[in-house]
Design an enzyme around this catalytic site. Structure first.
Site, PDB file in Angstrom:
ATOM      1  N   GLY A  47       0.860  -1.182   0.000  1.00  0.00           N
ATOM      2  CA  GLY A  47       0.000   0.000   0.000  1.00  0.00           C
ATOM      3  C   GLY A  47       0.896   1.231   0.000  1.00  0.00           C
ATOM      4  O   GLY A  47       1.864   1.302   0.784  1.00  0.00           O
ATOM      5  N   ASP A 235      -1.431   4.550  -6.302  1.00  0.00           N
ATOM      6  CA  ASP A 235      -0.007   4.319  -6.060  1.00  0.00           C
ATOM      7  C   ASP A 235       0.857   5.427  -6.631  1.00  0.00           C
ATOM      8  O   ASP A 235       1.999   5.626  -6.211  1.00  0.00           O
ATOM      9  CB  ASP A 235       0.421   2.974  -6.643  1.00  0.00           C
ATOM     10  CG  ASP A 235      -0.123   1.868  -5.774  1.00  0.00           C
ATOM     11  OD1 ASP A 235      -1.252   1.425  -6.013  1.00  0.00           O
ATOM     12  OD2 ASP A 235       0.571   1.497  -4.810  1.00  0.00           O
ATOM     13  N   ASN A 244      -3.061   2.540 -10.100  1.00  0.00           N
ATOM     14  CA  ASN A 244      -3.527   1.815  -8.911  1.00  0.00           C
ATOM     15  C   ASN A 244      -3.547   0.332  -9.262  1.00  0.00           C
ATOM     16  O   ASN A 244      -3.249  -0.071 -10.399  1.00  0.00           O
ATOM     17  CB  ASN A 244      -4.905   2.325  -8.475  1.00  0.00           C
ATOM     18  CG  ASN A 244      -5.287   1.830  -7.083  1.00  0.00           C
ATOM     19  OD1 ASN A 244      -4.489   1.910  -6.145  1.00  0.00           O
ATOM     20  ND2 ASN A 244      -6.482   1.297  -6.940  1.00  0.00           N
TER      21      ASN A 244
HETATM   22  O1  MRU Z   1       0.298  -4.208  -4.581  1.00  0.00           O
HETATM   23  P1  MRU Z   1      -0.297  -3.452  -3.434  1.00  0.00           P
HETATM   24  O2  MRU Z   1      -1.141  -4.279  -2.547  1.00  0.00           O
HETATM   25  O3  MRU Z   1       0.755  -2.664  -2.681  1.00  0.00           O
HETATM   26  O4  MRU Z   1      -1.236  -2.384  -4.132  1.00  0.00           O
HETATM   27  C1  MRU Z   1      -1.880  -1.441  -3.321  1.00  0.00           C
HETATM   28  C2  MRU Z   1      -2.831  -0.601  -4.069  1.00  0.00           C
HETATM   29  O5  MRU Z   1      -2.965  -0.666  -5.262  1.00  0.00           O
HETATM   30  C3  MRU Z   1      -3.564   0.428  -3.253  1.00  0.00           C
HETATM   31  O6  MRU Z   1      -4.808   0.689  -3.810  1.00  0.00           O
HETATM   32  C4  MRU Z   1      -2.752   1.725  -3.233  1.00  0.00           C
HETATM   33  O7  MRU Z   1      -1.460   1.487  -2.773  1.00  0.00           O
HETATM   34  C5  MRU Z   1      -3.369   2.760  -2.410  1.00  0.00           C
HETATM   35  S1  MRU Z   1      -3.250   2.373  -0.714  1.00  0.00           S
HETATM   36  C6  MRU Z   1      -3.873   3.608   0.224  1.00  0.00           C
END
Ligand code: MRU
Length: 341
Positions: A47, A235, A244
């Site tokens: 995240g 992201d 994202n």
């Molecule tokens: O691969 P991840 O689980 O790190 O991906 C996370 C996401 O895509 C979230 O939607 C993003 O980081 C926003 S978190 C507030």
């Protein structure tokens, strides 16, 4: 506890191991940069905002363990370590932002001891601010939701994706705190199921009604009139797109088709207006994430796999971006987003 934190007693980084959720809630400790990089790569911590804190704490940890005897050598070493940490997840801009923010702060130091102190204080400040920013972001976003709304979300943009509270789920939590009844439809989020495993668990812990669907059901539930708005995290936000979790773009197209507001909730630190979509590297992950599910083989072992972790949603699909500074509608101007209150 917070998703990620600094352990003053042992001078280590502690975090919830998110790969084990929801079956097990386990706190693990990273006592080397190597173990932190492993934790980031394997999504024990994940995240964008949580990765910002991980980047900051990673540099503080490296500095404390360094044998460098001058400020110059220490700086050089930390820059190298920073590049290694950043490379573990190239799309999520907060990771690089966290590393750079603590390194920049240390420029004010007079000696190596001062540098160590500043690095750790700055990393802790990133974590503390994240909680406060998410609460502000949540309050701004909550005003967009009506009582009895059903919100579709993708992946996990909750407290586990941040230091606490959450961005997309932070908006929902704030709305509930204001007395609104909000129902959530959580998309499973293949291949690693952050929606099915983490978002559902977080919301159920908070007693917020949540229904799990597969990613491919989002068009159907929108067509059935079951969704009032979509809220996702981000992201990285470039001038022309929101990066994202893979699958977000598909939901945005469906939302536009069905005239459903598509909101992005993210702190200002996720903005990268220096770059355009085509300049951003999308993280490609191991094909075994699709060949196996929970250790069970679900595809031929030698099948070719394409496994991008993120996709890019063009700005024209975005109704508004919710940040700690307010709610912004197109055109999104960086100066406004950064400074408006
Ligand atoms: O691969 P991840 O689980 O790190 O991906 C996370 C996401 O895509 C979230 O939607 C993003 O980081 C926003 S978190 C507030």
């Amino acid at each position: 506890m917070r998703t990620i934190d600094w352990n003053d007693e042992n001078s280590t980084i502690i975090m919830v191991d998110q790969t084990l959720l929801p079956a097990e809630f386990k706190v693990i400790e990273c006592d080397t940069v190597g173990s932190l990089c492993e934790a980031i790569w394997s999504l024990r911590v994940r995240g964008a905002p949580a990765l910002g804190a991980a980047g900051g704490f990673g540099i503080a940890l490296a500095a404390l363990q360094s044998s460098a005897d001058s400020m110059e050598t220490l700086f050089d070493d930390l820059h190298k370590v920073g590049n290694i940490i950043k490379s573990t997840r190239p799309t999520a801009v907060n990771l690089a932002w966290g590393v750079d923010r603590v390194l920049d702060a240390a420029r004010d130091a007079y000696d190596t001891d001062g540098m160590l102190r500043i690095l750790l204080l700055e990393a802790k400040a990133i974590a503390d601010e994240d909680v406060e920013l998410n609460k502000r972001l949540g309050a701004h976003g909550a005003a967009l939701l009506n009582d009895s709304d059903t919100v579709l979300t993708h992946c996990n943009a909750g407290r586990m994706a941040c230091v606490d509270w959450g961005t997309a789920l932070g908006v929902i939590r704030s709305a509930v705190e204001m007395g609104k009844e909000i129902n959530v439809i959580a998309c499973e989020t293949r291949p690693l199921n952050q929606g099915g495993r983490i978002t559902t668990w977080e919301l159920m812990e908070d007693k917020i009604p949540v229904t799990l669907i597969t990613d491919s059901m989002s068009g159907h539930v929108m067509q059935q009139g079951m969704i009032d708005s979509v809220i996702v995290g981000a992201d990285r936000i470039t001038q022309d797109a929101v990066f994202n979790k893979i699958g977000t773009y598909t939901h945005s197209v469906m939302a536009k088709e069905h005239e459903i507001p598509f909101y992005v909730a993210a702190p200002v630190s996720t903005f990268d207006f220096e770059n355009m979509e085509d300049q951003v590297e999308i993280e490609l992950r191991n094909g075994d994430e699709l060949r196996f599910l929970g250790g069970k083989q679900i595809a031929p072992l030698d099948v070719q796999v394409y496994n991008p972790a993120f996709d890019a949603t063009p700005m024209e699909k975005v109704t508004a971006i919710i940040t700690e500074n307010g709610v912004f509608r197109p055109p999104f101007l960086l100066d406004e987003v950064k400074y408006k209150n």
